[in-house]
Design an enzyme around this catalytic site. Structure first.
Site, PDB file in Angstrom:
ATOM      1  CG  HIS A  35      38.436  48.946  22.181  1.00 22.07           C
ATOM      2  ND1 HIS A  35      38.473  49.931  23.140  1.00 22.07           N
ATOM      3  CD2 HIS A  35      39.724  48.636  21.917  1.00 22.07           C
ATOM      4  CE1 HIS A  35      39.750  50.209  23.433  1.00 22.07           C
ATOM      5  NE2 HIS A  35      40.526  49.428  22.712  1.00 22.07           N
ATOM      6  N   GLY A 122      49.633  45.742  35.767  1.00 21.15           N
ATOM      7  CA  GLY A 122      49.465  46.823  34.803  1.00 21.15           C
ATOM      8  C   GLY A 122      49.849  46.463  33.379  1.00 21.15           C
ATOM      9  N   GLY A 124      47.847  44.669  31.335  1.00 21.18           N
ATOM     10  CA  GLY A 124      46.667  44.387  30.533  1.00 21.18           C
ATOM     11  C   GLY A 124      46.155  42.967  30.721  1.00 21.18           C
ATOM     12  CB  SER A 127      47.184  42.343  38.028  1.00 23.33           C
ATOM     13  OG  SER A 127      47.289  43.743  37.931  1.00 23.33           O
ATOM     14  CB  SER A 128      42.897  45.760  38.537  1.00 22.62           C
ATOM     15  OG  SER A 128      42.321  45.607  37.260  1.00 22.62           O
ATOM     16  CG  ASP A 172      39.022  43.243  32.753  1.00 19.62           C
ATOM     17  OD1 ASP A 172      38.894  42.819  31.594  1.00 19.62           O
ATOM     18  OD2 ASP A 172      39.588  44.320  33.036  1.00 19.62           O
ATOM     19  CE1 TYR A 222      37.961  51.337  27.343  1.00 22.70           C
ATOM     20  CE2 TYR A 222      37.125  53.068  28.788  1.00 22.70           C
ATOM     21  CZ  TYR A 222      37.049  51.780  28.296  1.00 22.70           C
ATOM     22  OH  TYR A 222      36.075  50.934  28.761  1.00 22.70           O
TER      23      TYR A 222
END
Ligand code: ADP
Ligand code: MG
Length: 389
Positions: A35, A122, A124, A127-128, A172, A222
């Protein structure tokens, strides 16, 4: 294995594979620095071995034909009409990259592709970003785009932000693009300066435990955390002046001085960020000097702060960390990712991994009724074109 599956499917869907290219991009795990990204701070992720692979070939028209192995679905679009939500949700991640490339003025043609991977979806482990960066990498290759890695990563993030509609930070796509075998990636989220940190784990491995808890709250909570950090900055700026642009600029002494001017919740959110940034710097030092005990200690401290100050953990993640720390051969363990479910990451002695696996699985299952999914990995390589023919 994955490449063979892609090739087999290609033959069924599109016939001859002649002239196609393969792009590969890994998932990632954040070792420490949670974060901190949207507070202009520091993060220390590494690429992992599971990855997404895309086999693609340019067409001479503007048609895009996509096949997903994981979803066993086929989707068709046209380059002239790329809109979000017109296909399956998975296709948005690929079309988004094409759309953003076009916005940037890069000339594309249509293409055919088969995509598949073994990054858990999904969970964490991003994968996106793996899908986006694999897509970006293969598009760059197919259409000879003069794009540097950094720009590619930034455009993939933009695709996720604007086309898919998820407000992810830059970690990411950077981890997935710049990952390097046996290295962690230090990233300054303000300057976007990166540094490869040799991660000599000697006899230890990175072990990821998926709690199998869906990250239901993670979206709304978030946004609340982001707002609370901004509230904190506003107060600190009034007290300490213009030099405070983000929580990155705040020391623990600064924060303590202003404690009474903010709510307890905002104070604790700030406290997490303000202590987490120095922990990342210490963790880099520990990795560089091969002090994995110290690295592990910092991981546990990070978890405690996420649990108690930032309040983004959940009972299952806490349990996974507690159980891990009771196993022999474990240097450290913490939740990783946004929280409210998803995974923990631990450093475990190679010789103790089978015992760890058995222990964690049975004890977690007994207490929660869920079976954790355990992945053992080491820092893997970043996105690339793979020579398979
Ligand atoms: P995470 O990035 O933590 O894995 P996200 O929710 O951000 O989770 O991204 C998951 C989504 O990315 C999936 O729902 C799917 O739409 C897309 N995706 C991920 N991996 C693949 C894949 N191998 N093939 C097609 N789509 C994928
Ligand atoms: Mg994601």
């Amino acid at each position: 294995m994955m490449i063979q599956q892609l090739l087999d499917r290609w033959k069924v869907e599109f016939g001859e594979v002649w002239g196609a290219k393969v792009g590969r991009a890994p998932g990632r795990v954040n070792l420490i620095g949670e974060h901190t990204d949207y507070n202009d701070g520091f993060v220390l992720p590494c690429a992992i071995e599971p990855a997404v692979w895309i086999l693609a070939r340019a067409r001479e028209d503007t048609t895009i034909r996509l096949v997903s192995l994981n979803y066993n679905e086929r989707h068709e679009s046209d380059l002239g009409d790329l809109r979000r939500g017109t296909g399956s949700s998975w296709s948005d991640y690929l079309l988004g990259v094409a759309s953003v490339f076009q916005q940037e003025g890069y000339a594309l043609y249509g293409w055919d592709a088969v995509i598949g991977g073994d990054v858990p979806l999904g969970a964490g482990l991003s994968s996106s970003a793996a899908v986006e960066v694999a897509t970006g990498t293969v598009l760059r290759e197919m259409f000879h785009l003069p794009l540097e890695d950094r720009q590619l990563a930034l455009l993939c993030q933009r695709a996720e932000n604007t086309f898919v509609g998820v407000q992810c930070g830059i970690m990411d796509q950077f981890a997935c693009t710049f990952g390097k075998v046996d290295h962690a990636l230090f990233l300054d989220c303000r300057s976007l300066e990166t540094r490869q940190i040799p991660a000599n784990l000697t006899t230890m491995e990175i072990v990821i435990c998926d709690s199998k808890v869906e990250r239901n709250l993670s979206g709304s909570e978030y946004n609340i955390r982001r707002a609370q950090c901004q509230d904190g900055v506003r107060v600190l700026r009034v007290k300490l002046g213009e030099r405070i642009r983000a929580l990155r600029d705040v020391s623990i002494e600064d924060l303590e001085m202003c404690k009474d001017s903010m709510s307890d919740a905002v104070y604790r959110r700030c406290r997490h960020i303000v202590t987490e940034n120095p922990r990342v710097l210490l963790a880099v030092k520990a990795l560089e000097t091969g002090d994995l005990r110290e690295f592990g200690r910092l991981m546990v401290e990070s978890h405690q702060s996420l649990r108690d100050n930032y309040e983004v953990s959940c009972p299952e993640l806490d349990l996974l960390v507690d159980l891990a720390m009771e196993c022999p051969g474990v240097a450290g363990s913490r939740m990783t990712g946004a929280g409210f479910g998803g995974c923990t990451v631990s450093l475990v002695e190679r010789s103790a991994i089978e015992e760890f696996r058995a222990n964690m699985t049975s004890r977690y299952a007994t207490k929660t009724g869920r079976e954790p999914e355990i992945h053992v990995t080491r820092p893997g390589s970043g996105a690339a074109i793979v020579d398979v023919f």
